[in-house]
Design a protein around this motif. Structure first.
Motif, short mmCIF file in Angstrom:
data_model
loop_
_atom_site.label_atom_id
_atom_site.label_comp_id
_atom_site.label_asym_id
_atom_site.label_seq_id
_atom_site.Cartn_x
_atom_site.Cartn_y
_atom_site.Cartn_z
N ILE A 7 0.84 -1.29 0.09
CA ILE A 7 0.07 -0.10 -0.07
C ILE A 7 0.81 1.15 -0.02
O ILE A 7 1.57 1.44 0.97
CB ILE A 7 -0.83 -0.07 1.37
CG1 ILE A 7 -1.65 -1.35 1.39
CG2 ILE A 7 -2.05 1.13 0.93
CD1 ILE A 7 -2.01 -1.50 2.75
N ASP A 33 -3.78 3.78 -1.74
CA ASP A 33 -4.14 4.53 -0.66
C ASP A 33 -4.72 3.51 0.42
O ASP A 33 -5.17 2.35 -0.09
CB ASP A 33 -4.87 5.83 -0.71
CG ASP A 33 -6.24 5.45 -1.26
OD1 ASP A 33 -7.14 4.59 -0.72
OD2 ASP A 33 -6.56 6.17 -2.64
N GLY A 34 -5.01 3.88 1.66
CA GLY A 34 -5.45 3.10 2.74
C GLY A 34 -6.97 2.85 2.41
O GLY A 34 -7.59 1.65 2.95
N ARG A 35 -7.71 3.76 1.76
CA ARG A 35 -9.05 3.31 1.52
C ARG A 35 -9.21 2.15 0.54
O ARG A 35 -10.15 1.30 0.61
CB ARG A 35 -9.82 4.50 1.07
CG ARG A 35 -11.33 4.54 1.04
CD ARG A 35 -11.97 5.67 0.64
NE ARG A 35 -11.35 6.90 1.70
CZ ARG A 35 -11.99 8.16 1.70
NH1 ARG A 35 -12.55 8.55 0.49
NH2 ARG A 35 -11.42 8.76 2.58
N LEU A 38 -8.52 -1.15 1.95
CA LEU A 38 -9.44 -1.79 3.02
C LEU A 38 -10.63 -2.68 2.13
O LEU A 38 -10.85 -3.73 2.46
CB LEU A 38 -10.06 -0.70 3.79
CG LEU A 38 -9.35 -0.20 5.06
CD1 LEU A 38 -10.18 0.98 5.62
CD2 LEU A 38 -8.90 -1.19 5.93
N CYS A 49 0.53 -6.75 5.23
CA CYS A 49 0.19 -5.58 4.69
C CYS A 49 1.66 -4.91 4.96
O CYS A 49 2.17 -4.70 6.11
CB CYS A 49 -0.83 -4.52 5.24
SG CYS A 49 -2.53 -5.51 4.78
N VAL A 51 2.76 -0.89 4.35
CA VAL A 51 1.88 0.11 4.18
C VAL A 51 2.74 1.12 4.55
O VAL A 51 3.38 1.49 5.41
CB VAL A 51 0.72 0.21 5.17
CG1 VAL A 51 1.11 0.01 6.53
CG2 VAL A 51 -0.22 1.41 4.94
N LEU A 58 -6.72 8.06 3.07
CA LEU A 58 -6.57 7.38 4.25
C LEU A 58 -5.11 6.95 4.57
O LEU A 58 -4.57 6.30 3.79
CB LEU A 58 -7.52 6.04 4.43
CG LEU A 58 -7.72 5.46 5.75
CD1 LEU A 58 -8.63 6.35 6.65
CD2 LEU A 58 -8.32 4.06 5.79
N PHE A 63 -5.13 3.76 8.24
CA PHE A 63 -5.39 2.24 7.98
C PHE A 63 -4.88 1.44 8.79
O PHE A 63 -5.69 0.34 9.14
CB PHE A 63 -4.54 2.10 6.63
CG PHE A 63 -4.30 0.49 6.06
CD1 PHE A 63 -5.51 0.02 5.42
CD2 PHE A 63 -3.50 -0.14 6.47
CE1 PHE A 63 -5.42 -1.35 5.16
CE2 PHE A 63 -3.35 -1.36 6.13
CZ PHE A 63 -4.39 -1.95 5.38
N CYS A 64 -3.72 1.42 9.50
CA CYS A 64 -3.54 0.35 10.62
C CYS A 64 -4.49 0.25 11.67
O CYS A 64 -4.91 -0.74 12.08
CB CYS A 64 -2.19 0.80 11.31
SG CYS A 64 -0.62 0.31 10.15
N ALA A 67 -7.36 -1.50 10.03
CA ALA A 67 -7.09 -2.90 9.81
C ALA A 67 -6.92 -3.92 10.98
O ALA A 67 -7.41 -4.98 11.12
CB ALA A 67 -5.92 -3.24 8.90
#
Length: 223
Positions: A7, A33-35, A38, A49, A51, A58, A63-64, A67
């Motif tokens: 990510i 990206d984080g969104r 997910l 992951c 990241v 996000l 994100f962490c 998640a």
């Protein structure tokens, strides 16, 4: 075996990390990206992951947190261009397991990823069943039709690794790293010798067989 989800909003970093992981024998998935990541988690089996901390929509810290809330057993390795203690603390507080500062050495990233996967597998993957064989990784006991089978430790570890990924081709380098360690300097024929011993020991009449994939490695097939 699930994918390693990479990510990062920088396509060059994503490409680099994916190339490193591919070379080490790990399947990958990516998100910018984080969104989006997910969403991938909801659609794909992910084992780890990697990241980036700073991303649009996000970021890595958020994100962490998300998640970890929905996937408590998912290992998380955070990448960042920042090396300040406070930034590391935010990442760890959000649920990250490990932290690597950019620019990083490719070999170190792969070693950290392998270490996290090993750590989580010890908790999650304690038993493997294939054909008539059951392998208990906690006690290192193998049973065939309920009867114990005496296996040397390396043969057990090799068979457990193959049985934990049925139907998937595992590269020679991946197997050597997982069973003998990334710093193994012996003859790679050692792997072939152990495979042949397992074949001699179990044959093809126990509900599984070990297939050679020429130029790549080995695969355990059921049936």
């Amino acid at each position: 075996m699930g994918a390693v989800l990479v990510i990062d909003d920088d396509p060059h970093i994503r490409e680099l990390v994916v190339a490193l992981l591919d070379r080490a024998g790990y399947p990958t998935a990516t998100a910018a990206d984080g969104r989006l990541a997910l969403r991938v988690l909801g659609e794909t089996q992910v084992d780890l992951c990697i990241v980036d901390a700073m991303m649009p929509n996000l970021d890595g810290v958020e994100f962490c947190r998300a998640a970890r809330r929905y996937h408590p057993d998912l290992p998380l390795l955070m990448l960042t261009a920042k090396g300040q203690l406070g930034d590391k603390a935010r990442g760890f507080d959000a649920g990250a397991d490990d932290y690597l500062v950019k620019p990083f050495e490719g070999a170190e990233l792969v070693m950290r990823a392998k270490a996290l996967l090993r750590r989580y597998r010890k908790v999650v993957e304690s038993t493997a069943r294939v054909g008539r064989l059951v392998l208990d990784n906690d006690s290192h006991v193998a049973t065939l039709d309920g009867q114990p089978v005496d296996l040397p430790l390396k043969e057990f570890a090799l068979l457990f690794l193959l049985a934990a990924h049925p139907g998937r081709t595992l590269t020679r380098d991946f197997i050597l790293d997982e069973v003998w360690g990334f710093d193994f300097e012996g003859n790679t024929r050692t792997l072939d010798v152990h495979i042949n011993r397992l074949r001699d020991r179990f044959g093809d009449a126990n509900g599984f067989r070990i297939v050679t994939v020429r130029g790549l490695g080995y695969r355990l097939e059921e049936g």
